[in-house]
Structures are given as C-alpha cells and as structure tokens.
Design a protein around this motif. Structure first.
Motif, PDB file in Angstrom:
ATOM      1  N   ALA A 285       0.835  -1.204   0.000  1.00 47.49           N
ATOM      2  CA  ALA A 285       0.000   0.000   0.000  1.00 47.49           C
ATOM      3  C   ALA A 285       0.864   1.246   0.000  1.00 47.49           C
ATOM      4  O   ALA A 285       0.603   2.206  -0.744  1.00 47.49           O
ATOM      5  N   LEU A 286       1.893   1.257   0.826  1.00 46.78           N
ATOM      6  CA  LEU A 286       2.773   2.429   0.887  1.00 46.78           C
ATOM      7  C   LEU A 286       3.475   2.652  -0.447  1.00 46.78           C
ATOM      8  O   LEU A 286       3.667   3.785  -0.884  1.00 46.78           O
TER       9      LEU A 286
ATOM     10  N   GLY B 211      -6.967   7.964  -4.939  1.00 45.18           N
ATOM     11  CA  GLY B 211      -7.678   6.724  -5.190  1.00 45.18           C
ATOM     12  C   GLY B 211      -7.089   5.567  -4.394  1.00 45.18           C
ATOM     13  O   GLY B 211      -7.821   4.707  -3.879  1.00 45.18           O
ATOM     14  N   GLU B 212      -5.767   5.533  -4.280  1.00 44.77           N
ATOM     15  CA  GLU B 212      -5.123   4.481  -3.496  1.00 44.77           C
ATOM     16  C   GLU B 212      -5.487   4.607  -2.013  1.00 44.77           C
ATOM     17  O   GLU B 212      -5.657   3.607  -1.319  1.00 44.77           O
TER      18      GLU B 212
ATOM     19  N   TRP C 117      -7.328   1.773   0.176  1.00 47.90           N
ATOM     20  CA  TRP C 117      -6.780   1.268   1.449  1.00 47.90           C
ATOM     21  C   TRP C 117      -7.815   1.422   2.559  1.00 47.90           C
ATOM     22  O   TRP C 117      -7.978   0.523   3.386  1.00 47.90           O
ATOM     23  N   ALA C 118      -8.503   2.563   2.585  1.00 50.46           N
ATOM     24  CA  ALA C 118      -9.508   2.800   3.624  1.00 50.46           C
ATOM     25  C   ALA C 118     -10.601   1.730   3.560  1.00 50.46           C
ATOM     26  O   ALA C 118     -11.039   1.198   4.587  1.00 50.46           O
TER      27      ALA C 118
ATOM     28  N   THR D 177     -15.303   3.473   5.958  1.00 52.99           N
ATOM     29  CA  THR D 177     -14.401   3.893   4.873  1.00 52.99           C
ATOM     30  C   THR D 177     -14.379   5.409   4.754  1.00 52.99           C
ATOM     31  O   THR D 177     -13.319   6.019   4.575  1.00 52.99           O
ATOM     32  N   MET D 178     -15.525   6.029   4.884  1.00 58.40           N
ATOM     33  CA  MET D 178     -15.610   7.485   4.731  1.00 58.40           C
ATOM     34  C   MET D 178     -14.882   8.221   5.862  1.00 58.40           C
ATOM     35  O   MET D 178     -14.394   9.334   5.663  1.00 58.40           O
ATOM     36  N   VAL D 179     -14.807   7.613   7.034  1.00 56.08           N
ATOM     37  CA  VAL D 179     -14.035   8.245   8.112  1.00 56.08           C
ATOM     38  C   VAL D 179     -12.569   8.339   7.699  1.00 56.08           C
ATOM     39  O   VAL D 179     -11.944   9.407   7.790  1.00 56.08           O
ATOM     40  N   LEU D 180     -12.008   7.226   7.234  1.00 49.06           N
ATOM     41  CA  LEU D 180     -10.585   7.211   6.853  1.00 49.06           C
ATOM     42  C   LEU D 180     -10.321   8.021   5.586  1.00 49.06           C
ATOM     43  O   LEU D 180      -9.204   8.506   5.380  1.00 49.06           O
ATOM     44  N   ALA D 181     -11.325   8.140   4.748  1.00 52.87           N
ATOM     45  CA  ALA D 181     -11.152   8.893   3.499  1.00 52.87           C
ATOM     46  C   ALA D 181     -11.527  10.366   3.651  1.00 52.87           C
ATOM     47  O   ALA D 181     -11.374  11.135   2.697  1.00 52.87           O
ATOM     48  N   SER D 182     -12.006  10.765   4.814  1.00 50.11           N
ATOM     49  CA  SER D 182     -12.461  12.151   4.989  1.00 50.11           C
ATOM     50  C   SER D 182     -11.306  13.136   4.872  1.00 50.11           C
ATOM     51  O   SER D 182     -10.142  12.801   5.093  1.00 50.11           O
ATOM     52  N   ALA D 183     -11.652  14.372   4.526  1.00 49.56           N
ATOM     53  CA  ALA D 183     -10.632  15.411   4.410  1.00 49.56           C
ATOM     54  C   ALA D 183      -9.927  15.638   5.748  1.00 49.56           C
ATOM     55  O   ALA D 183      -8.700  15.817   5.787  1.00 49.56           O
TER      56      ALA D 183
END
Length: 490
Positions: free
Chosen positions: A398-399, A429-430, A434-435, A479-485
């Motif tokens: 992932a990294l 997108g990555e 991952w999220a 997922t949205m928590v980890l992808a949030s701004a």
C-alpha cells in the motif's frame, strides 16, 4: 476551526489519535517524548545493530565471492539467489518493524522527528542489495540516538556512515591529484559534496557556488567504506593533497590526522544559512508548507543562542502561539496516513505481527495457519496466498502504491513534503482503496460514529458527522471516516 490542544498535538505533532494514549499538549511534554525516545532501542534491525553489521558483511562477502567466481567462468547462481532472498527477507521484517514502532509508540513526536530526519538525510534501500540491510541500521545507530543533541553531531553521524557514502557514491570518489587518481585515472565524484551543501546544510539558493561544491567534494576525498567490517575508512592514497578553500575558509589539515572533513561538517553546521534552512524545513514539515515567518525566526534565534541544540530549536517552534493555530494545513504523507489509520483502529501489536507472518506465508502463524496445514491441499495454498496478498495490500505494498515505500525515497532530496505532491487523483484513489480494505478487514465490529470519535475527536466537522450518520452501510461509513478530508490532513 480551533481544536482542543491534545487533539491538535496528536494530529500535528504525532501519528494521530489512539484510544488510551493521551498526547501532551505543551512544549515540555512533547520535548520529554524526544528525550525519552532517543534512549529507546528501536525495533529494527531485528537482530540489533551489531548483529546486523555481521549479517550484512556476511552477505556482502558471499556476493563478492560469487562475483569473482562468475568473472572466472564459474558462476554460482544459487548463492546469488539465496543472498537476494535473505536481503529482501530482512528488509521486509525491518520495514514492518518500523511501521509497527510508529503505530504502537506512545512517543508520537519522537517518531515523527525520526521520519523527518531520515527524510532529511535520505538514503535508499534500492541503491544496492546490501543497502536493504544497511539502511535500517543507519536509522537505528546514526539518526535516532542524536535527534535530541546538537545538529552538528547529527550531521556528522548522518554523513559519516557507510549508508550515506554508498548511496551518494563517495566510495567511488578519488582526488584527481591523489596517488590513486594518478595511477588509475579515476576522478572526483561530487554527489556527496553537492547534496551536503544543497540538502543537508545550507540549502539551495543560499549563495554557494559550483566551486564550493567541488571544494566540499575534494575535502571529502579519502573517505570510503571498508566492506570487511562495514565501517568508514580513510585512505590517504585516495585523498586530494594540499589546501582547499570552501566558502572563504581554507582547509589545510592543520590538525593532522586528515580531519578536515570533520571540521568542514562542524563549520557548515554553524553557518547561519544552515540554521535558517533547517528551521524553516522543520516548521514547514509540522505546521504549514508556507510556515509562519515569526515561528521560523524564533527557531533560528534559538539555534544561534544554543549553538544548534535541536531540543531548543524544537522548543522554540512548539512554544510559539502560531504553532497551535490553523489546523489542517498539511496533507498527511502516505506513511503518516497508514500509521494513523492503524492507530485509529487501535490495532494491537499481535495483529501487525500476524500480518508479517501472513506475508511470508508462515504456516506456524497460529491456529488458522495450522488448520490450513492440515488441509494440505490446493485450497490451503489459495487461502495462504490470499492472506499474503491482503497483508501486503494493507502495509508495504500500500505504501508503495501511494508513493512512499519504506526507506525508498526517489532521490537524495527524500520524499516531497508539500500538499501538491500528495493530491494527485491516483494517489487519492489508493488512499480510498486502502480505507475500504482496512474498514472491511480490521473494523468489522466498529460503528462508524464511534470510529469517527476515536479517529478525529473534535477535529471532525459537523458536515462530516452528518455524512457519516447517513452512510448506507457500516462499511461505507467506516471507509468514509478514513477517506475524509479531516483524516487526511494534519
């Protein structure tokens, strides 16, 4: 949007919030983390610095013997492949240990500084096979123990280490008028001299010239790596004789013992250009791509007053009121994003250990692995492969896909540290991928609203709370928590 100071401290100066870990919210508390951290032995290299040096020299000897045999028409392919496998295995263990150390540590500011300084004195495991084993040792013995001392000592340790000499080809540099230069026709390599001035001390545009770059490279001649013990060595037959002038100062080996390179490093560390370059870089890393001039000025003043005592420079930054304002000015780099994600998920040490075992296809990883052994068929192999793929996708792979593989910066300048470098659509997108994977595999029992509080506390905006509350599924909400701004900024 103002944040509670513990929240801002954890996000801006650490690797994010974690249940049960309170972050200090003042300069004294954060400085105490650094002072404790430098006394702690890191998790890598796995066998310790002494053991790693022995392992690396053994592999280098085997590689040299194989290369010699190949030149004589007797190649030994099995030795070459075995040393490759061993070096790659050790790299994977060390890289996962570095990840685990950042996830589990209660000393977030210390861990962030370790990443900052490793990026400042960047070296790469991709340079050569032995570097996969040497770079983790470099961080453990040269960088981490000196982050709370003077910059001069850190500079000398960072430059005068086999990892740096190999990475910047100093072991190939020969004084043009040296004994070896006259005999072999080999010449000067300016890589280390150039990066020393441009990256490690004065900074680009600070007024030095190409003549200064060449002078620094000439002063460094004679330094090489003794591969038998993986130590720094000085070979007078490689060194340029006579005096050399750098930035108006003449180096004539007055003290004897060929110590001009040490004197040069001490002089460069004491230059006002270096104080400004490093202070600004620290503030730009922690606070904003365009750091407040007042903060930088206060850090430079502390540097000059303390002769480059790094603790006083950190303190000057942390005690400035602007260091605690305007959150969210920086984009988390991929390593920070993944580490803070694992911390928000309260990932236990055992789970990271299990991921490493899954990577290796370790059949003794636990009950699940033993069950698969008993199955003893293609289905078990398929499950092992799937678990291995998932472990890689959550960590090292992932990294790499996000653009920040462990200990593999793209150049001597290290990984970029500006928002523009990490906002490309492909990289975002990555992060979302991952999220989603982390939410599906590591957070199945969490409620999105509870996870939002654990990950962001008061940093979550009302808009994000509203969006999470309306998520169509638990997986989508997590997922949205980890992808949030808010989670991707600090």
């Amino acid at each position: 949007m103002a944040l509670e100071r513990p929240t801002l401290a954890a996000i801006r100066y650490g690797y994010g919030l974690r249940a049960g870990q309170d972050m200090p919210d003042d300069a004294d508390g954060l400085i105490a983390q650094v002072k404790r951290g430098v006394m702690i032995k890191p998790r890598f290299p796995r066998e310790g610095v002494v053991g790693r040096r022995e392992a690396a020299t053994k592999v280098m000897s085997l590689r040299a013997a194989e290369a010699k045999a190949a030149q004589e028409g007797k190649p030994n392919e099995s030795i070459r492949k075995e040393t490759q496998r061993e070096a790659q295995r050790l790299y994977r263990i060390d890289a996962m240990s570095r990840l685990a150390q950042a996830v589990q540590s209660r000393l977030g500011f210390h861990e962030r500084l370790a990443s900052f300084w490793m990026n400042h004195f960047a070296v790469s495991t991709l340079k050569s096979l032995p570097m996969r084993m040497i770079v983790p040792m470099y961080e453990a013995e040269a960088i981490r123990p000196r982050m709370a001392g003077s910059f001069s000592d850190l500079l000398k340790a960072g430059i005068l280490h086999p990892a740096m000499l190999i990475y910047l080809d100093q072991n190939q540099s020969v004084g043009p008028d040296s004994v070896a230069g006259r005999e072999t026709g080999r010449g000067l390599n300016e890589n280390l001299g150039r990066e020393l001035l441009e990256l490690h001390t004065l900074g680009a545009g600070s007024g030095y010239s190409q003549d200064d770059v060449r002078a620094a490279a000439l002063i460094l001649t004679g330094l090489t790596v003794d591969s038998r013990g993986l130590d720094i060595a000085y070979r007078s037959r490689l060194a340029q004789a006579g005096s050399v002038t750098l930035l108006g100062h003449e180096y004539r080996d007055d003290e004897g013992g060929s110590q001009d390179h040490v004197l040069m490093l001490e002089d460069l560390a004491a230059r006002p250009e270096t104080a400004l370059h490093i202070s600004r870089k620290l503030a730009a890393h922690f606070i904003s791509d365009d750091p407040p001039a007042d903060v930088v000025a206060q850090m430079v003043a502390a540097w000059q007053k303390s002769d480059g005592d790094l603790v006083e420079v950190y303190r000057a930054m942390l005690e400035h009121p602007l260091a605690w304002e305007n959150p969210g000015q920086k984009i988390k780099q991929p390593f920070e994003f993944v580490v803070s994600g694992f911390r928000a998920l309260d990932m236990p040490d055992a789970s990271l250990t299990a991921l490493l075992a899954d990577m290796d296809g370790d059949e003794d990883a636990g009950p699940v692995g033993k069950a698969m052994q008993l199955a003893g068929d293609a289905k078990a192999a398929e499950i092992r492969q799937r678990r291995s793929n998932q472990a890689h996708a959550l960590t090292l792979k992932a990294l790499g896909r996000m653009g920040e593989p462990v200990w593999q910066p793209p150049s001597p300048a290290g990984f970029a540290d500006t928002a523009s470098a990490w906002l490309a659509p492909g990289q975002l997108g990555e992060r979302i991928a991952w999220a989603r994977l982390a939410a599906r595999t590591l957070a199945a029992r969490l409620e999105p609203a509870d996870f939002l509080d654990a990950a962001l506390a008061d940093a979550a905006t009302p808009e994000t709370r509203d969006v999470i509350s309306q998520a169509p599924s638990r997986l989508h909400g997590l997922t949205m928590v980890l992808a949030s701004a808010e989670f991707n900024r600090r």
